[in-house]
Write a protein that holds these residues in place. Structure first.
Motif, PDB file in Angstrom:
ATOM      1  N   PHE A  84       0.696  -1.109   0.018  1.00  0.00           N
ATOM      2  CA  PHE A  84       0.008   0.162   0.186  1.00  0.00           C
ATOM      3  C   PHE A  84       0.914   1.302  -0.028  1.00  0.00           C
ATOM      4  CE2 PHE A  84      -1.851  -3.444   2.167  1.00  0.00           C
ATOM      5  CZ  PHE A  84      -3.141  -3.407   1.629  1.00  0.00           C
ATOM      6  N   LEU A  88       1.429   0.407   5.861  1.00  0.00           N
ATOM      7  CA  LEU A  88       0.517  -0.363   6.781  1.00  0.00           C
ATOM      8  C   LEU A  88       1.103  -1.810   7.516  1.00  0.00           C
ATOM      9  CD1 LEU A  88      -2.955  -0.270   4.755  1.00  0.00           C
ATOM     10  CD2 LEU A  88      -2.187   0.968   6.850  1.00  0.00           C
ATOM     11  N   LEU A  89       2.450  -1.490   7.740  1.00  0.00           N
ATOM     12  CA  LEU A  89       3.348  -2.577   8.683  1.00  0.00           C
ATOM     13  C   LEU A  89       2.466  -2.494  10.096  1.00  0.00           C
ATOM     14  CD1 LEU A  89       6.843  -2.073   8.033  1.00  0.00           C
ATOM     15  CD2 LEU A  89       5.454  -3.490   7.089  1.00  0.00           C
ATOM     16  N   PHE A  90       2.312  -3.728  10.720  1.00  0.00           N
ATOM     17  CA  PHE A  90       1.634  -3.923  12.061  1.00  0.00           C
ATOM     18  C   PHE A  90       2.310  -3.243  12.998  1.00  0.00           C
ATOM     19  CE2 PHE A  90       0.271  -7.988   9.951  1.00  0.00           C
ATOM     20  CZ  PHE A  90      -0.917  -7.519   9.572  1.00  0.00           C
ATOM     21  N   PRO A  91       1.936  -2.058  13.651  1.00  0.00           N
ATOM     22  CA  PRO A  91       2.707  -1.303  14.434  1.00  0.00           C
ATOM     23  C   PRO A  91       3.130  -1.906  15.925  1.00  0.00           C
ATOM     24  CG  PRO A  91       0.407  -0.642  14.525  1.00  0.00           C
ATOM     25  CD  PRO A  91       0.566  -1.554  13.606  1.00  0.00           C
ATOM     26  N   HIS A  92       2.508  -3.108  16.179  1.00  0.00           N
ATOM     27  CA  HIS A  92       2.855  -3.633  17.329  1.00  0.00           C
ATOM     28  C   HIS A  92       4.048  -4.817  17.110  1.00  0.00           C
ATOM     29  CE1 HIS A  92      -0.288  -5.955  15.550  1.00  0.00           C
ATOM     30  NE2 HIS A  92      -0.063  -7.125  16.305  1.00  0.00           N
ATOM     31  N   PHE A 101       4.769 -12.809   9.531  1.00  0.00           N
ATOM     32  CA  PHE A 101       3.148 -12.801   9.753  1.00  0.00           C
ATOM     33  C   PHE A 101       2.640 -13.682   8.750  1.00  0.00           C
ATOM     34  CE2 PHE A 101      -1.343 -11.802   9.887  1.00  0.00           C
ATOM     35  CZ  PHE A 101      -1.482 -11.419  11.216  1.00  0.00           C
ATOM     36  N   GLY A 102       3.051 -13.350   7.486  1.00  0.00           N
ATOM     37  CA  GLY A 102       2.165 -14.017   6.318  1.00  0.00           C
ATOM     38  C   GLY A 102       2.292 -15.583   6.360  1.00  0.00           C
ATOM     39  N   ARG A 149       7.133  -8.333   3.068  1.00  0.00           N
ATOM     40  CA  ARG A 149       6.042  -8.866   3.634  1.00  0.00           C
ATOM     41  C   ARG A 149       5.262  -9.277   2.459  1.00  0.00           C
ATOM     42  NH1 ARG A 149       1.952  -5.606   7.617  1.00  0.00           N
ATOM     43  NH2 ARG A 149       1.645  -4.571   5.651  1.00  0.00           N
ATOM     44  N   ALA A 150       4.917  -8.846   1.611  1.00  0.00           N
ATOM     45  CA  ALA A 150       3.930  -9.236   0.353  1.00  0.00           C
ATOM     46  C   ALA A 150       4.414 -10.238  -0.496  1.00  0.00           C
ATOM     47  CB  ALA A 150       3.771  -7.823  -0.359  1.00  0.00           C
TER      48      ALA A 150
END
Lengths: 365, 265
Positions: A84, A88-92, A101-102, A149-150
């Motif tokens: 994006f 929009l990386l997960f801040p935590h 994560f994926g 990440r993608a």
């Protein structure tokens, strides 16, 4: 049959989205068009985030949505990667946690996911930032992590929504070249929404121009850059494109005024010329230039080493002049000037019928 | 000094504002002033006081955990899932917020009492709820749960749904998204909701005395003990009140960062 066959139909206001898109492995399709043209909606529909009221999406012979699918596949089931504009990386989570994560969500063990994540961070050149949180990353670093990440889920389809738009020019330039390389290695299908002519020319092998929810033009980057069919793309590519009715070497412009070319043409026509081919004078020019129109300056902005001047008048156009000339002519919004273009500088080509309803076929568009 | 740049605040606004502060602070100050500091520890160490304190703490904590277990899924449903009747459910859930606590107590009695819809079948099984410590927990949960749900729903709504979508695209199922993304991101709001609900339970009076009664050691919580002591021993009631004031101040300090910190930023 193409790997991806999408007939995207989304009901939305003010105008529904109707876009056909076919792609083969290795294709990177740039989607360009003005704000509100439906670019992001197209990506969200392909991802399964936006419901379609009809239409189909098929990938590798399998129905993702539409006839043949009992229900639209959820985003989880499609196997896609998305990047994006705002990373929009997960801040935590740390950079590593974000990339892992994926794979983790798709059933890999923790250790395996983290090894995989580390490999992808290395490929994007940010392995030493693995333990940082997103707020401790610069914009460019964060976007690298987001791309890692993608890609770490081995997506069938990689959807990029203006991934470089929020970055500084220099950072964007470096990342653009790398992105082109990763997309070439990727081997899947990439769809890149962009507002940037450079993205289109360096990263994509095909371009789809959207306007008001419809396909306005498709082609290779070169074709679209040299013969833009919409004002928006012409501006994006830094070209003047005037429309009119051709009759011999004269073109009656839709905006009023006439234009002379050296190439005879009959019927609806686009006339295109570079902003550098335009000369500006205060008095009506009397030289050899066949085309001259009065105009009013609407904006004056720096453009590289030159100054880009936008004119309103019977031929609305952009002109590039030197800063010296701009100062000498006292160019400022409201100033009345004359613009001149030699007929030999003007290229003409026919206005294509909108190809909206005809599916793009592979690369031979 | 930038605050007076637009001119002096007029007296007709300053005066009521000052009175408001006085109205809120004078009673608290006089409570502290009347406190029997000499015999404070001795009074607080009295068995019935310790019983009330202990009962209040564990029932409020039990109600807080019940709010978490029941309320977090409900708040998530209200914030994230579209279903028919969602706004009706939200409205119904908030009713106890405006209900007089004594009415809540009567309502609980009619449901859990010997002839109530829940109470009658339970009685068949040999379980009686009214006037037990369980009743205290239920009464506390009844009044604290809406606070928790509304505050957590707000926190969830304030957390961008974009991250849920990103997680879905990455392959996370709905439950995994909830556990690994939604809850961690809303954690400060959830914690605030817990503290708020806990404080609400601790001060609960009307529903508890109506539904659970006022039995020392079983259902007599701190507010009930204060009320009871007030009849016979004012100083003891003041001492106990001081403890609850202290707890309130601690709760405020815990929430301060979240509420006032953001406003001041």
């Amino acid at each position: 049959m193409s790997l991806l066959e999408a007939r995207v139909r989304v009901r939305r206001s003010p105008q529904s989205l109707e876009v056909d898109l076919d792609a083969d492995p290795g294709d990177v399709i740039a989607v360009i068009g003005p704000n509100g043209a439906g670019k992001s909606t197209l990506l969200r529909a392909l991802a399964g985030l936006e419901p379609m009221h009809q239409g189909t999406v098929r990938y590798d012979g399998r129905a993702w949505d539409g006839p043949g699918a009992a229900r639209p596949l959820t985003p989880q089931e499609r196997g896609i990667g998305m990047v994006f504009q705002q990373h929009l990386l997960f801040p935590h989570l740390t950079a590593l946690g974000n990339v892992a994560f994926g794979p983790r969500s798709r059933g890999a063990r923790r250790r395996e996911s983290e090894e995989r994540a580390r490999r992808w961070l290395t490929r994007l050149g940010v392995e030493d930032l693995a333990d940082r949180r997103p707020r401790e990353l610069s914009g460019g670093q964060a976007q690298r992590v987001a791309i890692a990440r993608a890609l770490a889920t081995d997506p069938a389809l990689l959807l990029l929504d203006e991934p470089l738009a929020a970055l500084d020019v220099g950072v964007a330039m470096a990342l653009r070249l790398e992105l082109a390389r990763h997309l070439a290695d990727f081997g899947g299908i990439g769809v890149l929404v962009t507002h940037d002519a450079l993205d289109t020319l360096t990263v994509a092998n095909r371009v789809v121009v959207l306007d008001q929810g419809r396909v306005a033009q498709v082609g290779t980057p070169d074709e679209v850059a040299q013969r833009p069919q919409t004002e928006h793309v012409a501006r994006l590519m830094g070209l003047n494109v005037l429309r009119g009715q051709g009759s011999g070497t004269a073109v009656a412009l839709d905006s009023g005024g006439t234009l002379v070319t050296t190439t005879p043409f009959e019927g609806r026509v686009n006339a295109c010329f570079s902003p550098a081919a335009v000369t500006l004078t205060l008095a009506e020019p009397t030289g050899s230039a066949r085309n001259r129109w009065p105009g009013t300056v609407t904006s004056v902005v720096p453009h590289g080493a030159a100054v880009r001047v936008h004119l309103a008048g019977p031929a609305p156009l952009i002109a590039d002049v030197t800063p010296g000339a701009a100062a000498e002519l006292g160019l400022a919004p409201g100033r009345s000037v004359w613009a001149a273009v030699k007929a030999t500088e003007v290229g003409v080509y026919g206005i294509a019928a909108p190809p909206a309803q005809a599916p793009l076929r592979s690369r031979y568009v | 000094m930038s605050r007076n740049r637009l001119g002096r605040p007029p007296a007709y606004l300053l005066l009521p504002a000052g009175l408001a502060v006085a109205l809120l602070l004078v009673p608290l100050a006089s409570l502290v002033a009347r406190a029997p500091f000499g015999s404070l520890l001795e009074r607080l160490a009295a068995p019935e006081v310790l019983d009330a304190l202990w009962l209040s703490l564990w029932t409020a904590t039990a109600a807080m955990l019940a709010s978490l277990v029941l309320g977090l899924p409900l708040a998530w449903l209200l914030a994230r899932v579209e279903f028919p009747g969602r706004s009706l459910v939200r409205t119904l859930v908030t009713v106890p917020l405006v209900l007089p606590p004594v009415v809540a107590g009567v309502a609980l009695l009619t449901a859990f009492g010997r002839t109530g819809v829940v109470g009658a079948p339970l009685r068949e099984l040999g379980v009686t709820i009214p006037f037990t410590s369980t009743a205290v927990v239920i009464a506390h949960t009844f009044v604290a749960l809406p606070f928790f749900v509304i505050s957590v729903e707000g926190a969830l709504r304030a957390t961008s749904q974009d991250y849920d979508e990103v997680a879905a695209v990455l392959g996370a199922r709905r439950g995994a998204i909830f556990r690994r993304v939604t809850v961690p991101l809303a954690a400060p709001g959830i914690a605030a909701g817990l503290v708020l609900g806990w404080a609400r339970s601790l001060g609960e009076f009307g529903a508890t005395i109506t539904f659970a009664g006022n039995y020392p050691g079983v259902t007599q919580t701190m507010p009930l003990a204060v009320y009871t002591l007030l009849q016979e021993d004012l100083e003891a009631a003041v001492a106990l009140s001081l403890v609850m004031l202290l707890v309130s101040v601690v709760v405020l300090a815990l929430l301060r960062e979240r509420w006032f910190g953001q406003a001041a930023r």
